[in-house]
Design an enzyme around this catalytic site. Sequence first.
Site, PDB file in Angstrom:
ATOM      1  N   HIS A 181       0.826  -1.264  -0.023  1.00 26.26           N
ATOM      2  CA  HIS A 181       0.226  -0.048   0.011  1.00 26.26           C
ATOM      3  C   HIS A 181       0.892   1.283  -0.058  1.00 26.26           C
ATOM      4  CE1 HIS A 181       1.271  -1.278   3.872  1.00 26.26           C
ATOM      5  NE2 HIS A 181       1.122  -0.153   4.241  1.00 26.26           N
ATOM      6  N   ASP A 209      -5.537  -2.701  -2.763  1.00 25.74           N
ATOM      7  CA  ASP A 209      -4.353  -1.752  -2.466  1.00 25.74           C
ATOM      8  C   ASP A 209      -3.307  -2.104  -3.806  1.00 25.74           C
ATOM      9  OD1 ASP A 209      -3.595  -4.362  -1.994  1.00 25.74           O
ATOM     10  OD2 ASP A 209      -2.069  -3.670  -0.455  1.00 25.74           O
ATOM     11  N   ASP A 247      -0.740  -3.942  -4.217  1.00 23.87           N
ATOM     12  CA  ASP A 247      -0.492  -5.502  -4.732  1.00 23.87           C
ATOM     13  C   ASP A 247      -1.760  -6.364  -4.541  1.00 23.87           C
ATOM     14  OD1 ASP A 247      -0.476  -5.180  -1.695  1.00 23.87           O
ATOM     15  OD2 ASP A 247       1.123  -7.037  -1.961  1.00 23.87           O
ATOM     16  N   ASP A 285      -3.702  -7.179  -2.281  1.00 20.90           N
ATOM     17  CA  ASP A 285      -4.012  -8.224  -0.996  1.00 20.90           C
ATOM     18  C   ASP A 285      -4.980  -7.487   0.195  1.00 20.90           C
ATOM     19  OD1 ASP A 285      -2.102  -6.770  -0.033  1.00 20.90           O
ATOM     20  OD2 ASP A 285      -0.878  -8.279   0.435  1.00 20.90           O
TER      21      ASP A 285
HETATM   22  C1  G16 Z   1       1.540  -6.196   5.727  1.00 16.40           C
HETATM   23  C2  G16 Z   1       1.455  -7.688   6.406  1.00 16.40           C
HETATM   24  C3  G16 Z   1       0.394  -7.556   7.260  1.00 16.40           C
HETATM   25  C4  G16 Z   1       0.117  -6.492   8.427  1.00 16.40           C
HETATM   26  C5  G16 Z   1       0.303  -4.973   7.544  1.00 16.40           C
HETATM   27  C6  G16 Z   1       0.575  -4.008   8.562  1.00 16.40           C
HETATM   28  O1  G16 Z   1       0.523  -6.074   5.097  1.00 16.40           O
HETATM   29  O2  G16 Z   1       1.358  -8.578   5.311  1.00 16.40           O
HETATM   30  O3  G16 Z   1       0.078  -8.857   7.996  1.00 16.40           O
HETATM   31  O4  G16 Z   1      -0.999  -6.554   8.982  1.00 16.40           O
HETATM   32  O5  G16 Z   1       1.647  -5.219   6.722  1.00 16.40           O
HETATM   33  O6  G16 Z   1       1.854  -4.227   9.155  1.00 16.40           O
HETATM   34  P1  G16 Z   1       2.406  -3.160  10.038  1.00 16.40           P
HETATM   35  O7  G16 Z   1       1.331  -2.854  11.130  1.00 16.40           O
HETATM   36  O8  G16 Z   1       3.444  -3.694  10.720  1.00 16.40           O
HETATM   37  O9  G16 Z   1       2.624  -1.844   9.080  1.00 16.40           O
HETATM   38  P2  G16 Z   1       0.775  -5.451   3.322  1.00 16.40           P
HETATM   39  O10 G16 Z   1      -0.445  -5.135   2.849  1.00 16.40           O
HETATM   40  O11 G16 Z   1       1.493  -4.086   3.553  1.00 16.40           O
HETATM   41  O12 G16 Z   1       1.757  -6.511   2.558  1.00 16.40           O
END
Ligand code: G16
Length: 542
Positions: free
Chosen positions: A113, A276, A278, A280
Amino acid sequence: MIKTVPTVPFDDQKPGTSGLRKKVRVFQQPHYAENFIQSVFDSLEGYAGKTLVLGGDGRFLNRDVIQIALKMAAANGFGRVLVGQGGILSTPAASHLIRSSGAFGGLLLSASHNPGGPDEDFGIKYNVSNGGPAPEKVTDAIHARTLAIASYKILDAEDVDIDTPGTSQLGDMTIEIVDPVAGYADLMESLFDFGAIRALIADGFTLSFDAMSAVTGPYAVEIFENRLGASKDTVRNAIPLPDFGRHHPDPNLVHAKELYDRMMAPDAPDFGAASDGDGDRNLIIGRHCYVTPSDSLAVLAANAHLTPGYALGLKGIARSMPTSGAADRVAEKLGIPLYETPTGWKFFGNLLDAGMTTICGEESAGTGSDHVREKDGIWAVLLWLNILAARRQGVAQIMAEHWTTYGRNYYARHDYEAIAKDKADALMEALRAKLSTLPGASNSGGTVKSADDFAYADPTDQSISRNQGVRILFEDGSRVVFRLSGTGTEGATLRVYIERYVASDGDLGMAAADALAPLVRAAQEVADISGFTGMEKPGVIT
Ligand code: G16
């Protein structure tokens, strides 16, 4: 010809919550991407002659790093690489491709994101053969290797055409350029009742999907418009752009404001969603009704049996610790286990592989199931649509009935971004130091029942992950959680998660900000956020 290039370690290549994420300029340093990719390969065993999946979300640098990764995979002895046409693969589609092709693993190029462009972010993540993010023992090994690396191997060759479907050779390695969308769309069609959703849409149900100029555009057009018959203006910002049209491809109320405003307008469509960078994450907004990710997980779990892919029921539900307890009440009613894991999709992989859970979700706009090993934005939208088609009710009505049955977990996340790292660390340290003094004490949130730093023991392999977030639980079941993000690329981001449960006979119709105001004050009192950060209020509230 295989070249062995001497290099020296970079000391900042520790994978975070989801792979290595850095500014593009950092990745553009000579040898930077190569060092990390070689460190990934050096941490794996037994891939000679095997298949690697390769693709990304199309952001700036995607195509360059794909060329590097192809030449390095060939030099390191992979037998075959499957590349999404144009270098495009959404994260869930990549997960599916790894699983369906029996690949050894995959390299996913994305900073999720985070924004894209020459001055923005890039990322590389390695996924293992179950299609999921590498578990901590693998990311730890990769990190150790990045600190010791002395050379990398790369084929001296021309760039590969990644835009024309078909098969070619690079040294001894075969490259297949595959359609990034078709296999994934077929998987979705196997899980959901497309006929029922088509009928709902034919009856006048309207939807709007914001692909945020990121990877889900082609997937959404194929699935919502072509296969489900939604009108041709359903998918907005449908073309993936290297800089996401200079937007922040984060499907939340701040960055998907245009969608939010459309959904709150008098002539709003029945259903709105976004994904977002990518593909997911997901954002769900009904007509005049925003659904928090935590509530979305609970509603999806409670209703999944209405859809073909989940008609036999769920084995369990898993959520990350900061995600609200709304899903816990559903699990209790269904008589199935609820697992509470640290933040990071990688922690769900073992539970899914062991058949202990079917649906997983996170407050950070991620929901998914055992169909792949990543969270999946379009899947979540389709599960919602299938439920709406089965119940023939609006989102607001479904939410109201859900709260009347289970009670409501009022919830918000406050983000304080780009704080100096030493200040954020000092705040967390001070908080940890006072944990033992908090139980029994009172503040604006009420009386503290318990306070701890969350640790997780994986029930499948007994591995322990500590320091996963400070939790302060109040006697009435309310909760404030503090943790530092593991996905930012600038300074530190403090996340404060605030939750208050109101039983089904209580006031279910408050504005979340009002319901949570005393707890927000309590968070400030306990952690002295403005004292440590100099910020009077959060930059983002979701
Ligand atoms: C990643 C992880 C998620 C996590 C999110 C936020 O998502 O795959 O499991 O909840 O980051 O993490 P943080 O609170 O450490 O920033 P994504 O969508 O960024 O790949």
